[in-house]
Design an enzyme around this catalytic site. Structure first.
Site, mmCIF file in Angstrom:
data_model
loop_
_atom_site.group_PDB
_atom_site.id
_atom_site.type_symbol
_atom_site.label_atom_id
_atom_site.label_comp_id
_atom_site.label_asym_id
_atom_site.label_seq_id
_atom_site.Cartn_x
_atom_site.Cartn_y
_atom_site.Cartn_z
ATOM 1 N N ASP A 185 9.926 3.733 61.730
ATOM 2 C CA ASP A 185 10.597 4.141 62.970
ATOM 3 C C ASP A 185 9.499 4.533 63.952
ATOM 4 O O ASP A 185 8.321 4.609 63.578
ATOM 5 C CB ASP A 185 11.528 5.339 62.684
ATOM 6 N N TYR A 220 10.090 4.739 71.425
ATOM 7 C CA TYR A 220 10.239 3.288 71.597
ATOM 8 C C TYR A 220 11.297 2.970 72.671
ATOM 9 O O TYR A 220 11.296 1.902 73.245
ATOM 10 C CB TYR A 220 10.706 2.635 70.285
ATOM 11 N N GLY A 221 12.218 3.911 72.855
ATOM 12 C CA GLY A 221 13.400 3.636 73.672
ATOM 13 C C GLY A 221 13.105 3.160 75.079
ATOM 14 O O GLY A 221 13.901 2.450 75.686
ATOM 15 N N ASN A 271 16.834 1.796 65.532
ATOM 16 C CA ASN A 271 17.762 0.903 66.229
ATOM 17 C C ASN A 271 17.070 0.103 67.326
ATOM 18 O O ASN A 271 17.378 -1.069 67.529
ATOM 19 C CB ASN A 271 18.889 1.718 66.867
ATOM 20 N N THR A 272 16.127 0.757 68.023
ATOM 21 C CA THR A 272 15.476 0.069 69.135
ATOM 22 C C THR A 272 14.686 -1.132 68.617
ATOM 23 O O THR A 272 14.782 -2.238 69.155
ATOM 24 C CB THR A 272 14.566 1.050 69.907
ATOM 25 N N GLU A 291 12.841 15.564 68.782
ATOM 26 C CA GLU A 291 11.440 15.527 68.318
ATOM 27 C C GLU A 291 10.733 16.850 68.624
ATOM 28 O O GLU A 291 9.742 17.189 67.991
ATOM 29 C CB GLU A 291 10.682 14.360 68.965
ATOM 30 N N THR A 295 18.438 6.381 65.043
ATOM 31 C CA THR A 295 18.289 7.034 63.734
ATOM 32 C C THR A 295 17.944 8.525 63.854
ATOM 33 O O THR A 295 17.931 9.229 62.857
ATOM 34 C CB THR A 295 17.241 6.299 62.879
HETATM 35 N N1 DGL Z 1 14.904 6.432 66.307
HETATM 36 C C1 DGL Z 1 14.787 5.327 67.158
HETATM 37 C C2 DGL Z 1 16.022 4.479 67.243
HETATM 38 O O1 DGL Z 1 16.780 4.447 66.300
HETATM 39 C C3 DGL Z 1 14.028 5.361 68.431
HETATM 40 C C4 DGL Z 1 13.817 6.570 69.194
HETATM 41 C C5 DGL Z 1 12.766 6.322 70.229
HETATM 42 O O2 DGL Z 1 11.615 6.224 69.839
HETATM 43 O O3 DGL Z 1 13.099 6.204 71.416
HETATM 44 O O4 DGL Z 1 16.244 3.800 68.205
#
Ligand code: DGL
Length: 281
Positions: free
Chosen positions: A13, A45-46, A77-78, A161, A194
């Protein structure tokens, strides 16, 4: 289906959020060693471009495979939304890869088929996930009719976070999002990130206070079952009363691309057990 060799399962992740999935996988397959990679240097990552997330994801998959992983779980998910095709094309075909979106879509479709009330599905996630349109597209493609109500909720990940998952600031932000017109009338909610399983109690409380019955998808368990089915289709799920005898496994390993003591503290909260982070080299 043939069982995968009994080696470690790699998961990744952007940060510690995927540990909600790792925790569920550890409960479902307690004899397996996990290799977890949190890409904390590139978190979040979003808001990154698909190209950036694809290149991070491929490098992490290679790292996990080089450390002995026999399967990869994209516990983000991203990355599942924007890097899946690139990953599947890159990772050797004999290595199973499981993303966190398809099992959840399958679970929603199955609920839809078994219920008389049509689901009115809402999904919350990062800008990357929601902007990709993947949930509405996949849910409709799985035969569930109707509009899927999708809302980007980008402030939640930084607050979580920061270790503030159970704070007033989190509650105010979550309430702000859940009250948006996009989510009105939903009766099923997918936590499409997640990190969000940590907010389960707050989400339930929001809908309970408004007397709105809601089916909140338990995404980590759904994904853990998909991982078990892909890797060990013949192994029954452990039950609370009759745990399957545990074969000792090598200690789980938790790699990060940037280390801070804060990540380590929050990682324990997500995984529900002691976590020692290793800086990835
Ligand atoms: N936990 C991640 C997800 O499921 C991403 C969160 C992030 O880094 O923006 O998308």
């Amino acid at each position: 289906m043939q069982a995968t060799p009994d080696g470690p399962i790699g998961l990744f992740d952007s940060g510690v959020g995927g540990l909600t999935v790792a925790r569920a996988v550890a409960q479902r397959l307690p004899h397996r060693q996990l290799l977890y990679f949190g890409d904390t240097a590139h978190l979040p990552y979003g808001d990154k471009s698909p190209e950036a997330i694809q290149s991070y994801s491929i490098a992490i998959a290679d790292y996990l495979l080089a450390h002995g992983a026999v399967a990869i779980v994209v516990a983000c998910n991203t990355a599942s939304a924007v890097a899946w095709d690139a990953l599947r094309a890159h990772v050797p075909a004999h290595i199973p890869i499981i993303n966190v979106i398809d099992p959840v879509v399958a679970a929603v479709a199955q609920t839809y088929r078994s219920q008389t009330t049509p689901p009115n599905v809402g999904v919350i996630g990062t800008r990357g996930t929601i902007g990709s349109g993947i949930y509405p597209a996949r849910i409709n493609a799985a035969g569930v009719p109707g509009t899927v109500h999708a809302l980007a909720t980008p402030l939640l990940v930084p607050i979580i976070e920061e270790g503030l998952a159970h704070s007033e600031i989190l509650r105010a932000t979550l309430h702000h999002y859940l009250a948006q017109p996009e989510l009105q009338g939903i009766n099923t909610l997918i936590p499409g990130c997640t990190h969000y399983p940590l907010l389960t109690d707050e989400i339930r409380a929001f809908f309970a206070e408004r007397n709105t019955p809601i089916t909140l998808i338990d995404a980590p368990s759904v994904v853990a079952n998909a991982v078990a089915n892909a890797l060990e289709p013949d192994r029954p799920a452990p039950t609370a009363t009759a745990q399957s005898p545990q074969t000792p496994h090598a200690p789980h390993r938790f790699f990060v691309s940037d280390y801070t003591p804060t990540f380590e503290r929050i990682a324990q909260q997500f995984f529900g057990d002691v976590v020692t982070l290793e800086l990835a080299h």
